[in-house]
Design an enzyme around this catalytic site. Structure first.
Site, PDB file in Angstrom:
ATOM      1  N   GLU A 173      -1.993  -6.837   5.960  1.00  0.00           N
ATOM      2  CA  GLU A 173      -2.147  -5.399   6.327  1.00  0.00           C
ATOM      3  C   GLU A 173      -2.379  -5.154   7.776  1.00  0.00           C
ATOM      4  OE1 GLU A 173      -2.224  -2.281   5.577  1.00  0.00           O
ATOM      5  OE2 GLU A 173      -1.733  -2.195   3.456  1.00  0.00           O
ATOM      6  N   ASN A 213      -3.698   5.491   1.836  1.00  0.00           N
ATOM      7  CA  ASN A 213      -2.592   4.749   2.403  1.00  0.00           C
ATOM      8  C   ASN A 213      -1.733   5.880   3.197  1.00  0.00           C
ATOM      9  OD1 ASN A 213      -2.003   1.802   2.212  1.00  0.00           O
ATOM     10  ND2 ASN A 213      -2.022   2.169   0.111  1.00  0.00           N
ATOM     11  N   ASP A 262       2.619   3.012   0.451  1.00  0.00           N
ATOM     12  CA  ASP A 262       1.682   2.067   1.251  1.00  0.00           C
ATOM     13  C   ASP A 262       1.857   2.706   2.729  1.00  0.00           C
ATOM     14  OD1 ASP A 262       0.164  -0.135   1.835  1.00  0.00           O
ATOM     15  OD2 ASP A 262       0.634  -0.869  -0.003  1.00  0.00           O
TER      16      ASP A 262
END
Length: 294
Positions: A19, A149, A201
């Site tokens: 991430e 997100n 996302d």
């Protein structure tokens, strides 16, 4: 026009939950995190050398403060990290007494404000929130968030975007270009269709106002125009892409994850968790993260 893209890997390391990719132009270095394993990875483009560092707790995002310090977003809050020594200094606690939550998505507004999303460590419903940090002040913007997100901002700094992934909706809200604080209530920018496999996302916004979103569970990066219409979908070689980051005038890095996969799923997705580089034949009109105001 659909983009012509060449795909390569930045790293062969497979993160359980990759991430927060962040490219520092001055250092010519791409950073990214493996959240659950508490590591930050770095790739120096000039030397081709990859390094990684073990962190004391889960971390998911970063920003540059100055030539000698980064600001790291961890499960307990914001920490100033000195590059030369690795020394950590607390800046701002965020849910420090809630062991059930951790940091997740974050991005720096053009003003230097940091939008920060927290979530449950096991994605517990409505356990997280979205915060705004600027010049030492922390403000909770939105509560009851499950998986924050797609935080990103329009080029003029007047609009913020975000999602709570399970809702399958990208929200937009007018914000002050001076400090990134909302000036209105959020509204729906677009909703995913029933045909869309996977969830919204991480996202970035380019210099033309287009939104580039990693669609977790689909193996795709979607590009939307400023009105919210999907322009194109670009295939990536991992089923769970998590977040994109501009790495130059014609390149985007994308992190991914193997989190939640059983043995059969991992065998079917051998590149899960790797970080991929998408090289475009034409410029993507990139925008890079500004320095954060601590």
């Amino acid at each position: 026009m659909m983009s012509e893209v060449a795909t390569s890997f930045v790293s062969r390391i497979q993160c359980e939950l990759g991430e927060g990719p962040f490219y520092c132009q001055r250092r010519e270095t791409l950073y990214w995190f493996d959240i659950v394993n508490r590591r930050r990875h770095a790739f120096d483009a000039a030397s081709g050398i990859e390094t990684d560092q073990q962190f004391p707790e889960m971390a998911s995002a970063m920003a540059v403060v100055d030539e000698t310090h980064d600001l790291i977003f961890t499960e307990s809050g914001l920490w100033l990290r000195e590059l030369a020594t690795g020394c950590w200094t607390p800046v701002c606690a965020i849910e420090p007494d809630d062991d059930a939550t951790r940091s997740n998505d974050a991005r720096v507004h053009p003003s230097g404000a940091f939008w920060l999303g927290t979530m449950g460590k096991y994605a517990q419903a409505k356990a997280g929130a979205i915060y705004h940090f600027h010049a030492g002040a922390l403000t909770k913007l939105y509560a009851d968030i499950t998986i924050p997100n797609a935080i990103c901002f329009s080029p003029d700094g007047a609009t913020a975007y975000f999602t709570d992934t399970p809702t399958r909706q990208l929200m937009c809200v007018s914000v002050s270009p001076d400090d990134g604080l909302p000036t209105a209530e959020p509204s729906l920018h677009f909703a995913q269709t029933d045909d869309d496999i996977g969830g919204l996302d991480g996202a970035i916004c380019d210099g033309d106002g287009n939104i580039w979103n990693a669609r977790w569970g689909s193996g795709k990066i979607d590009r939307y125009d400023p009105s919210g219409s999907r322009i194109e979908s670009i295939d990536v070689p991992m089923r769970q892409p998590s977040c994109p980051a501009f790495v130059g005038s014609n390149a985007i890095a994308v992190t991914s994850a193997w989190e939640g996969m059983d043995g059969a799923a991992r065998s079917a997705d051998p590149d899960a968790g790797r970080t991929v580089l998408l090289d475009f034949q034409t410029s993507t009109n990139p925008r890079f993260e500004p320095k954060v105001v601590v």
